[in-house]
Scaffold this motif. Structure first.
Motif, PDB file in Angstrom:
ATOM      1  N   LEU A 142       0.945  -1.415   0.346  1.00 24.02           N
ATOM      2  CA  LEU A 142      -0.529  -0.154   0.099  1.00 24.02           C
ATOM      3  C   LEU A 142       0.706   1.337   0.009  1.00 24.02           C
ATOM      4  O   LEU A 142       0.494   2.592  -0.432  1.00 24.02           O
ATOM      5  CB  LEU A 142      -0.568  -0.017   1.450  1.00 24.02           C
ATOM      6  N   THR A 200       3.985   1.561  -1.840  1.00 18.82           N
ATOM      7  CA  THR A 200       4.631   1.464  -2.625  1.00 18.82           C
ATOM      8  C   THR A 200       4.210   1.526  -4.073  1.00 18.82           C
ATOM      9  O   THR A 200       2.998   1.064  -4.164  1.00 18.82           O
ATOM     10  CB  THR A 200       5.237   0.436  -2.314  1.00 18.82           C
ATOM     11  N   THR A 201       4.695   1.963  -4.819  1.00 20.68           N
ATOM     12  CA  THR A 201       4.503   1.962  -6.524  1.00 20.68           C
ATOM     13  C   THR A 201       5.296   1.323  -7.260  1.00 20.68           C
ATOM     14  O   THR A 201       6.602   1.201  -6.726  1.00 20.68           O
ATOM     15  CB  THR A 201       4.400   3.404  -6.805  1.00 20.68           C
ATOM     16  N   GLY A 202       4.805   1.293  -8.147  1.00 20.85           N
ATOM     17  CA  GLY A 202       5.821   0.662  -9.540  1.00 20.85           C
ATOM     18  C   GLY A 202       6.426  -0.745  -9.683  1.00 20.85           C
ATOM     19  O   GLY A 202       5.981  -1.450  -8.823  1.00 20.85           O
ATOM     20  N   THR A 203       7.481  -0.715  -9.714  1.00 16.78           N
ATOM     21  CA  THR A 203       9.044  -1.709 -10.013  1.00 16.78           C
ATOM     22  C   THR A 203       8.885  -2.143  -7.666  1.00 16.78           C
ATOM     23  O   THR A 203       9.035  -3.181  -7.890  1.00 16.78           O
ATOM     24  CB  THR A 203      10.304  -1.218  -9.992  1.00 16.78           C
ATOM     25  N   ASN A 204       8.954  -1.548  -7.300  1.00 16.10           N
ATOM     26  CA  ASN A 204       9.208  -1.056  -5.995  1.00 16.10           C
ATOM     27  C   ASN A 204       7.495  -2.366  -4.839  1.00 16.10           C
ATOM     28  O   ASN A 204       8.295  -3.414  -4.911  1.00 16.10           O
ATOM     29  CB  ASN A 204       9.455   0.072  -5.262  1.00 16.10           C
ATOM     30  N   GLN A 205       6.344  -1.798  -5.835  1.00 13.60           N
ATOM     31  CA  GLN A 205       5.725  -3.023  -5.456  1.00 13.60           C
ATOM     32  C   GLN A 205       5.506  -3.739  -5.934  1.00 13.60           C
ATOM     33  O   GLN A 205       5.289  -4.936  -5.394  1.00 13.60           O
ATOM     34  CB  GLN A 205       4.330  -1.870  -5.804  1.00 13.60           C
TER      35      GLN A 205
END
Lengths: 464, 189
Positions: A194, A196-201
């Protein structure tokens, strides 16, 4: 060490020693078997949609994109994990030589679990989908899952804490490991994502997806295999030391491999390489376990002829070996370039979750149901048929998808072939998959009917 | 060390968690601290370094469209990643131009991420600007009217709701556009 299991059970099995209530185990098992059947219908429906794409195509909540998450979550959480929890409630008190810490808490956990599964059905069909594979359930259901898991874990750990035998059989470690790892893996995949975004997520998502299989279903599945194989064959485990090698290497190696879901994808190359290296190392825990379980059956294989639970268990071990050979191989860059994103992958995933872990759970259910209700199994012959249906249907499903997926991968790598031609080419594969699905579903119906008929039946025979 | 876990449940718990957390932390928390491209939005003004362009957050309408894409589970059958494979760059190129490889900096605002795992249908990482609105309308109503042999579901409830349809197409036209990869800005609307 080798006869630990028989020692641990000697007192529990003696007449009048401990009377296990097993109500929580019964609740979990009955509901999980019901979901196995219900979600099996969903499975057939989505397999049919590959062959007849217009089937129920105008109803939004029956479209493929709504039914697929219901199939995955329903099978993973409604059927398999619930069955595993019910069987853990049966196995753990017996290995500890005490009653379950709290039968009432166990029943409450089962009730809560049913609320979660029913909530999931409504939410997923309505399109409330968080957009993460295996993490589709909306936030409030995620919270309930965590609560239920804590209640389940508390019950198991308190039972272990009160155990009569100091030495813990391998099944107890695997169950405890499953409870601990699941907690952190689930939090990573459903809560840490929740923030994080993008590649990290995506990286956190794959850590969860991969370890949902590797650190949830694998340890609890192996816990059951380690208990039920020696139990059903009435023979001691081959090697305690080897079971230690398998367990502790699993604890260390498995969690590193999440990024192998993004080989060649938009994620750091060095992280892919780490994931590949550890994926190959997975062969260590897998082969240690498989060798141990095979060696346990040495001189006992003839028992497979008569025992349905053993048939399921040992086929499950073979599928576990195969699926865990495929996994490390898929992670290699060259192999991934062909099989990744193709129909090979559902073939592989179904062999793990259905072929290995569901087979262990089915075997456990067939083994304990007559004991729980103190009746003979409704029909041995029907149980045998359910095995062959699931086995032949399953192999038809896995092998067909591997062939189709491999072929698809080669076609994709020849970029002059238009994409739609690679879709049309797979039509025969999907027809065979649907037919295999019908066979598997028939096996599920036979299994579910047999269990329910035993539980509800009037034959007050004592179990063999 | 491991022997002790045979008889001590507490020791078994500690050891299982320690072993788990070594890999757990090194593969989840550490990587974004090491590789900063995961969090830095794409921006390039130098054509010599590849396609130019800048990643901008989605508009309200595009986000609404993205929510529909998420709700309908489009991501179960369509990936959004051009992998480091020649076949991907060729297959998902357009009019003879290769599709650029997807990089983490193009997805910084994606939540939830839509990378996907399965290509039952083609990859959509660079689909933005390939087809016009009328094509999408016909295709969502019945994909088989445009692509014979397609097994994509029909989506009448989206096409028949002009607001939803507009939002979904607006989102799809953004896909892969941070990198201005087509010569002469040749994109369909």
């Amino acid at each position: 060490m080798q006869d630990q299991i028989s020692r641990a059970e000697a007192i529990g099995a003696a007449p009048g020693a401990i009377i296990h209530e097993d109500t929580a185990a019964k609740w979990f098992l009955v509901s999980s078997v019901a979901y196995f059947f219900i979600v099996g219908i969903i499975a057939l429906l989505i397999a049919a949609k590959f062959v007849w794409p217009d089937l129920m195509g105008t109803i939004s909540w029956l479209s493929y994109g709504r039914l697929r998450p219901l199939h995955v979550n329903g099978m993973l959480f409604g059927w398999l994990l619930a069955a595993d929890m019910g069987l853990a409630f049966y196995v753990i008190p017996r290995l500890c030589g005490v009653k379950l810490w709290s039968e009432k808490l166990g029943m409450a956990t089962a009730a809560l679990w049913n609320i979660i599964v029913l909530g999931a059905v409504v939410c997923l069909l309505a399109g409330f989908n968080q957009g993460w594979e295996y993490g589709e359930l909306p936030f409030f259901l995620d919270v309930l899952v965590v609560v239920a898991w804590i209640l389940f874990g508390l019950n198991v750990f308190m039972t272990v804490a009160q155990r009569k035998y100091q030495a813990m059989y391998v099944t107890i470690w695997y169950t405890m490991g499953c409870i601990l790892w699941t907690a952190f893996v689930y939090l990573t995949g459903n809560f840490a994502t929740l923030f994080t975004t993008g590649t990290n997520q995506a990286n956190l998502n794959w850590m969860y997806v991969h370890n949902a299989v590797g650190l949830i279903f694998t340890p609890i599945g192996l816990a059951l295999a380690y208990y039920f194989i020696p139990r059903a064959a009435n023979t001691p485990l081959h090697s305690h030391k080897l079971s230690m090698v398998g367990f502790w290497s699993l604890a260390f190696v498995y969690v590193w491999t999440g990024a192998h879901h993004m080989i060649h994808g938009p994620i750091s190359q060095w992280l892919q390489t780490i994931a590949i290296a550890f994926s190959v190392m997975l062969l260590i825990p897998v082969w240690a376990v498989v060798y141990n379980l095979f060696a346990t059956m040495k001189g006992q294989w003839h028992q497979l002829r008569e025992s349905v639970p053993l048939k399921f268990l040992m086929s499950g071990v073979v599928f576990y070996l195969l699926t865990c050979f495929q996994g490390p191989m898929h992670s290699l860059r060259t192999v991934s370039a062909i099989v990744s994103k193709t129909d090979w992958i559902p073939g592989h995933a179904h062999m793990a979750v259905l072929g290995a872990f569901s087979f262990f759970a089915i075997a456990g259910t067939y083994f304990v149901v007559p004991k729980l209700w103190n009746k003979a199994l409704h029909s041995q012959s029907l149980a045998n048929w359910s095995y062959w249906m699931l086995m032949i249907g399953g192999i038809g499903f896995y092998v067909t998808l591997w062939l189709g997926g491999f072929w698809q991968g080669w076609q994709w790598n020849t970029w002059t072939i238009p994409f739609i031609d690679t879709v049309v080419a797979l039509k025969p594969i999907w027809i065979v998959r649907f037919v295999s699905g019908v066979m598997m579903f028939t096996g599920i119906v036979m299994f579910a009917y047999n269990v329910m008929a035993t539980a509800l039946g009037t034959h007050e025979e004592s179990a063999a | 060390m491991f022997k002790k876990a045979d008889t001590s449940a507490l020791w078994a718990v500690i050891l299982s968690l320690v072993l788990f957390f070594v890999g757990g932390i090194l593969t989840t928390i550490v990587p974004p601290m090491v590789d900063h491209t995961w969090a830095k939005p794409f921006e390039n003004n130098d054509p010599a370094k590849g396609p130019t362009g800048k990643l901008v957050p989605l508009s309200e309408l595009e986000l609404k469209g993205r929510a529909i894409y998420q709700r309908e589970g489009c991501w179960y059958c369509h990936t959004q990643q051009i992998r480091t494979l020649l076949a991907d760059t060729k297959r998902y190129g357009w009019k003879g131009v290769d599709a650029p490889i997807s990089t983490p900096d193009e997805f910084v605002y994606d939540n939830p991420h839509m990378f996907g795992t399965k290509r039952t249908g083609p990859d959509l990482a660079r689909v933005g600007g390939k087809y016009d609105t009328q094509w999408h309308r016909t295709h969502f109503r019945n994909p088989r009217d445009l692509v014979k042999g397609s097994i994509m579901p029909t989506y009448p409830w989206i096409v028949n709701d002009p607001k939803e349809f507009e939002a979904l197409v607006a989102y799809m036209q953004t896909l892969g556009r941070a990198k201005d990869w087509r010569p002469n800005h040749d994109y369909e609307k």
